[in-house]
Design a protein around this motif. Structure first.
Motif, PDB file in Angstrom:
ATOM      1  N   GLY A  80       0.852  -1.182   0.000  1.00 12.08           N
ATOM      2  CA  GLY A  80       0.000   0.000   0.000  1.00 12.08           C
ATOM      3  C   GLY A  80       0.888   1.232   0.000  1.00 12.08           C
ATOM      4  O   GLY A  80       2.100   1.138   0.210  1.00 12.08           O
ATOM      5  N   SER A  81       0.304   2.372  -0.212  1.00 13.82           N
ATOM      6  CA  SER A  81       1.067   3.617  -0.289  1.00 13.82           C
ATOM      7  C   SER A  81       1.605   4.017   1.084  1.00 13.82           C
ATOM      8  O   SER A  81       1.356   3.349   2.091  1.00 13.82           O
ATOM      9  N   GLY A  82       2.324   5.135   1.119  1.00 15.54           N
ATOM     10  CA  GLY A  82       2.858   5.626   2.387  1.00 15.54           C
ATOM     11  C   GLY A  82       1.792   5.850   3.426  1.00 15.54           C
ATOM     12  O   GLY A  82       2.015   5.668   4.628  1.00 15.54           O
ATOM     13  N   HIS A  83       0.613   6.247   2.984  1.00 14.63           N
ATOM     14  CA  HIS A  83      -0.516   6.428   3.907  1.00 14.63           C
ATOM     15  C   HIS A  83      -0.837   5.109   4.609  1.00 14.63           C
ATOM     16  O   HIS A  83      -1.184   5.068   5.794  1.00 14.63           O
ATOM     17  N   TYR A 204       8.798   5.262   8.301  1.00 16.19           N
ATOM     18  CA  TYR A 204       8.178   4.750   7.078  1.00 16.19           C
ATOM     19  C   TYR A 204       8.347   5.748   5.952  1.00 16.19           C
ATOM     20  O   TYR A 204       8.582   6.942   6.164  1.00 16.19           O
ATOM     21  N   SER A 205       8.225   5.235   4.727  1.00 18.76           N
ATOM     22  CA  SER A 205       8.321   6.083   3.550  1.00 18.76           C
ATOM     23  C   SER A 205       7.552   5.424   2.413  1.00 18.76           C
ATOM     24  O   SER A 205       7.028   4.318   2.555  1.00 18.76           O
ATOM     25  N   GLY A 206       7.487   6.132   1.282  1.00 24.03           N
ATOM     26  CA  GLY A 206       6.799   5.618   0.108  1.00 24.03           C
ATOM     27  C   GLY A 206       7.780   5.304  -1.002  1.00 24.03           C
ATOM     28  O   GLY A 206       8.942   5.709  -0.978  1.00 24.03           O
ATOM     29  N   SER A 207       7.285   4.600  -2.010  1.00 22.57           N
ATOM     30  CA  SER A 207       8.144   4.139  -3.096  1.00 22.57           C
ATOM     31  C   SER A 207       8.325   5.160  -4.202  1.00 22.57           C
ATOM     32  O   SER A 207       9.255   5.056  -5.003  1.00 22.57           O
ATOM     33  N   GLN A 208       7.461   6.183  -4.271  1.00 19.61           N
ATOM     34  CA  GLN A 208       7.354   6.998  -5.476  1.00 19.61           C
ATOM     35  C   GLN A 208       8.068   8.339  -5.417  1.00 19.61           C
ATOM     36  O   GLN A 208       7.983   9.112  -6.359  1.00 19.61           O
ATOM     37  N   LYS A 209       8.771   8.628  -4.328  1.00 24.46           N
ATOM     38  CA  LYS A 209       9.441   9.932  -4.232  1.00 24.46           C
ATOM     39  C   LYS A 209      10.880   9.810  -4.752  1.00 24.46           C
ATOM     40  O   LYS A 209      11.085   9.509  -5.911  1.00 24.46           O
ATOM     41  N   ALA A 210      11.871  10.035  -3.912  1.00 29.60           N
ATOM     42  CA  ALA A 210      13.255   9.983  -4.393  1.00 29.60           C
ATOM     43  C   ALA A 210      13.649   8.579  -4.849  1.00 29.60           C
ATOM     44  O   ALA A 210      14.546   8.429  -5.677  1.00 29.60           O
ATOM     45  N   LEU A 211      12.988   7.551  -4.339  1.00 28.28           N
ATOM     46  CA  LEU A 211      13.282   6.196  -4.810  1.00 28.28           C
ATOM     47  C   LEU A 211      12.839   6.002  -6.252  1.00 28.28           C
ATOM     48  O   LEU A 211      13.323   5.109  -6.944  1.00 28.28           O
ATOM     49  N   ASN A 212      11.856   6.803  -6.672  1.00 28.42           N
ATOM     50  CA  ASN A 212      11.471   6.854  -8.088  1.00 28.42           C
ATOM     51  C   ASN A 212      10.912   5.539  -8.606  1.00 28.42           C
ATOM     52  O   ASN A 212      11.086   5.192  -9.777  1.00 28.42           O
ATOM     53  N   SER A 218       5.123   0.725   0.239  1.00 26.87           N
ATOM     54  CA  SER A 218       5.749   1.591   1.238  1.00 26.87           C
ATOM     55  C   SER A 218       6.721   0.791   2.088  1.00 26.87           C
ATOM     56  O   SER A 218       6.619  -0.428   2.216  1.00 26.87           O
ATOM     57  N   LEU A 219       7.675   1.507   2.660  1.00 23.29           N
ATOM     58  CA  LEU A 219       8.770   0.913   3.424  1.00 23.29           C
ATOM     59  C   LEU A 219       8.572   1.258   4.889  1.00 23.29           C
ATOM     60  O   LEU A 219       8.207   2.389   5.217  1.00 23.29           O
ATOM     61  N   ILE A 220       8.847   0.304   5.791  1.00 22.00           N
ATOM     62  CA  ILE A 220       8.674   0.578   7.212  1.00 22.00           C
ATOM     63  C   ILE A 220       9.660  -0.258   8.020  1.00 22.00           C
ATOM     64  O   ILE A 220      10.034  -1.365   7.614  1.00 22.00           O
ATOM     65  N   SER A 221      10.097   0.309   9.138  1.00 18.30           N
ATOM     66  CA  SER A 221      11.032  -0.385  10.013  1.00 18.30           C
ATOM     67  C   SER A 221      10.710  -0.049  11.464  1.00 18.30           C
ATOM     68  O   SER A 221      10.286   1.070  11.771  1.00 18.30           O
ATOM     69  N   PHE A 222      10.927  -1.035  12.353  1.00 19.08           N
ATOM     70  CA  PHE A 222      10.598  -0.893  13.768  1.00 19.08           C
ATOM     71  C   PHE A 222      11.818  -1.228  14.623  1.00 19.08           C
ATOM     72  O   PHE A 222      12.494  -2.239  14.388  1.00 19.08           O
ATOM     73  N   SER A 223      12.081  -0.395  15.625  1.00 20.71           N
ATOM     74  CA  SER A 223      13.151  -0.676  16.580  1.00 20.71           C
ATOM     75  C   SER A 223      12.726  -1.800  17.517  1.00 20.71           C
ATOM     76  O   SER A 223      11.557  -2.213  17.556  1.00 20.71           O
ATOM     77  N   ASP A 224      13.670  -2.293  18.308  1.00 22.21           N
ATOM     78  CA  ASP A 224      13.344  -3.327  19.292  1.00 22.21           C
ATOM     79  C   ASP A 224      12.345  -2.799  20.318  1.00 22.21           C
ATOM     80  O   ASP A 224      11.476  -3.544  20.797  1.00 22.21           O
ATOM     81  N   LYS A 225      12.472  -1.516  20.684  1.00 28.24           N
ATOM     82  CA  LYS A 225      11.521  -0.929  21.638  1.00 28.24           C
ATOM     83  C   LYS A 225      10.108  -0.932  21.052  1.00 28.24           C
ATOM     84  O   LYS A 225       9.137  -1.250  21.750  1.00 28.24           O
ATOM     85  N   ALA A 226       9.993  -0.570  19.782  1.00 30.34           N
ATOM     86  CA  ALA A 226       8.685  -0.566  19.141  1.00 30.34           C
ATOM     87  C   ALA A 226       8.131  -1.990  19.033  1.00 30.34           C
ATOM     88  O   ALA A 226       6.940  -2.225  19.254  1.00 30.34           O
ATOM     89  N   LYS A 227       8.999  -2.927  18.692  1.00 26.69           N
ATOM     90  CA  LYS A 227       8.565  -4.326  18.601  1.00 26.69           C
ATOM     91  C   LYS A 227       8.035  -4.825  19.935  1.00 26.69           C
ATOM     92  O   LYS A 227       6.994  -5.498  20.000  1.00 26.69           O
ATOM     93  N   LYS A 228       8.727  -4.481  21.019  1.00 23.32           N
ATOM     94  CA  LYS A 228       8.285  -4.911  22.342  1.00 23.32           C
ATOM     95  C   LYS A 228       6.898  -4.367  22.659  1.00 23.32           C
ATOM     96  O   LYS A 228       6.042  -5.074  23.202  1.00 23.32           O
ATOM     97  N   LYS A 229       6.640  -3.093  22.307  1.00 25.52           N
ATOM     98  CA  LYS A 229       5.323  -2.497  22.540  1.00 25.52           C
ATOM     99  C   LYS A 229       4.250  -3.222  21.733  1.00 25.52           C
ATOM    100  O   LYS A 229       3.169  -3.545  22.249  1.00 25.52           O
ATOM    101  N   MET A 230       4.525  -3.523  20.479  1.00 23.22           N
ATOM    102  CA  MET A 230       3.534  -4.170  19.625  1.00 23.22           C
ATOM    103  C   MET A 230       3.290  -5.615  20.035  1.00 23.22           C
ATOM    104  O   MET A 230       2.144  -6.089  20.002  1.00 23.22           O
ATOM    105  N   TYR A 231       4.348  -6.320  20.416  1.00 19.41           N
ATOM    106  CA  TYR A 231       4.213  -7.739  20.726  1.00 19.41           C
ATOM    107  C   TYR A 231       3.707  -7.996  22.137  1.00 19.41           C
ATOM    108  O   TYR A 231       3.467  -9.142  22.507  1.00 19.41           O
ATOM    109  N   SER A 232       3.529  -6.931  22.926  1.00 18.41           N
ATOM    110  CA  SER A 232       2.980  -7.099  24.284  1.00 18.41           C
ATOM    111  C   SER A 232       1.594  -6.455  24.406  1.00 18.41           C
ATOM    112  O   SER A 232       1.154  -6.137  25.506  1.00 18.41           O
ATOM    113  N   ARG A 233       0.931  -6.255  23.272  1.00 19.60           N
ATOM    114  CA  ARG A 233      -0.414  -5.667  23.279  1.00 19.60           C
ATOM    115  C   ARG A 233      -1.389  -6.522  24.089  1.00 19.60           C
ATOM    116  O   ARG A 233      -1.291  -7.747  24.127  1.00 19.60           O
TER     117      ARG A 233
END
Length: 349
Positions: A80-83, A204-212, A218-233
């Motif tokens: 999906g797009s950056g949104h 996160y970012s989208g595919s259609q800007k400077a990546l052309n 869309s591209l997304i990455s999560f730190s270990d801290k973010a992963k811990k928050k998501m995986y302990s919901r």
């Protein structure tokens, strides 16, 4: 034999060949695609869960880690797009009742507020007029007052042209036990960005800007801290399609056998892979320099026409202009503007 007569006849428009006008796109994205990325879009389909496709997915993950400057294992593509990546971040991190602090200085902060409210979070917008940005002191006041689990900032606010400084914000958030989420759709590849060094927990970012690449991934990455928050919901994310646990497995981020989640856009991923390859070959610092120099040239030409730039401080202007922002194309645009300005009063850009 069909049992009923068709009510809808074949559309006349679809009985004609597809016709696409030859246009020069000079916005930040989407832009005209380089030949190598166009060629990738014409390659043959392969199985979305084949060994060859998994290899392409792994190469894309490495490319994302490069352009994000991160070593996060939980790095992947959203279909999906950056949104869509913004929604993926929020629906996975936030639970009903969580405190959410939002830098709302343009359309993307406003969208983050809307999504947070739909999730049921306690949303606290830090609203600024268009053209404004946030200081460390302003954000610290919000962190101390609202004690959020997540802060949202837009690195490149495309609705105003503002580039938000990021140095120090990750460290500040972590001091208050808050995660930092950054939108880099309109900045990635065009201006320096260092996910790990700047303490960004979700980027996160989208595919259609400077990546052309073509829009739609869309591209997304999560730190270990973010992963811990998501995986302990305590509750499941509201979206199955965007559930990061499922997506992490499908993208090979959890060292477990991959399970089917959804049918990925195979051809679009070919193109994304090639766009990441092109920026890797160019070098990230060279890409930043290319966009900075093109932007400075455009700004100078506009000011020479007597136009005022909306963002006054050059340091706070987005430098991303798209791959077609060559001097030749900038000259074409400014000459067209010069002719148009002869018939209208001067206005701010």
């Amino acid at each position: 034999m069909a049992s009923h007569k068709l009510l809808v006849t074949p559309p006349k428009a679809l009985l004609k060949p597809l016709s696409i006008p030859n246009q020069l796109l000079l916005g930040p994205g989407p832009s005209n695609l380089p030949p190598r990325i166009m060629a990738a879009g014409g390659l043959q389909m392969i199985g979305s869960m084949s060994k060859d496709m998994y290899q392409i997915m792994d190469e894309i993950k490495e490319g994302i880690q490069y352009v994000f400057q991160t070593r996060n294992p939980l790095t992947l593509v959203i279909s999906g797009s950056g949104h869509c990546a913004l929604e993926a971040a929020l629906v996975n991190v936030l639970e009903p009742g969580d405190s959410f602090l939002v830098g709302a200085n343009g359309i993307w902060g406003q969208r983050a507020v809307d999504i947070g409210e739909r999730i049921g979070a306690r949303v606290h917008p830090m609203t600024k007029d268009p053209g404004g940005h946030y200081t460390l002191q302003e954000v610290e006041e919000g962190l101390a007052q609202h004690k959020p689990v997540l802060l949202f900032l837009t690195h490149g606010e495309s609705s105003t042209g503002v580039l938000q400084p990021l140095d120090g914000f990750g460290e500040l958030c972590h001091r208050y036990k808050c995660l930092l989420l950054v939108d880099s759709v309109a900045s990635l590849g065009g201006t320096p960005l260092y996910m790990d060094r700047q303490g960004i927990d979700i980027l996160y970012s989208g595919s259609q800007k400077a990546l052309n690449a073509p829009p739609g991934t869309s591209l997304i990455s999560f730190s270990d801290k973010a992963k811990k928050k998501m995986y302990s919901r305590k509750t499941k994310p509201f979206s199955f399609y965007l559930d990061i646990k499922w997506l992490a497995n499908f993208w090979g981020c959890d060292d477990q056998p991959r399970m089917y989640h959804h049918t990925i856009p195979v051809i679009s991923l070919y193109s994304l892979r090639e766009s990441l390859a092109l920026i890797a070959e160019q070098g990230l610092e060279n890409s930043w320099r290319q966009h900075r120099e093109a932007a400075a040239y455009l700004h100078g030409r506009l000011q020479a026409l007597g136009l005022q730039l909306f963002v006054k401080d050059p340091v706070l202007r987005i430098g991303l202009l798209g791959c077609n922002a060559t001097r030749e194309n900038v000259d074409r645009v400014t000459e067209a503007l010069r002719a148009a300005l002869q018939h209208c009063p001067k206005k701010k850009l």
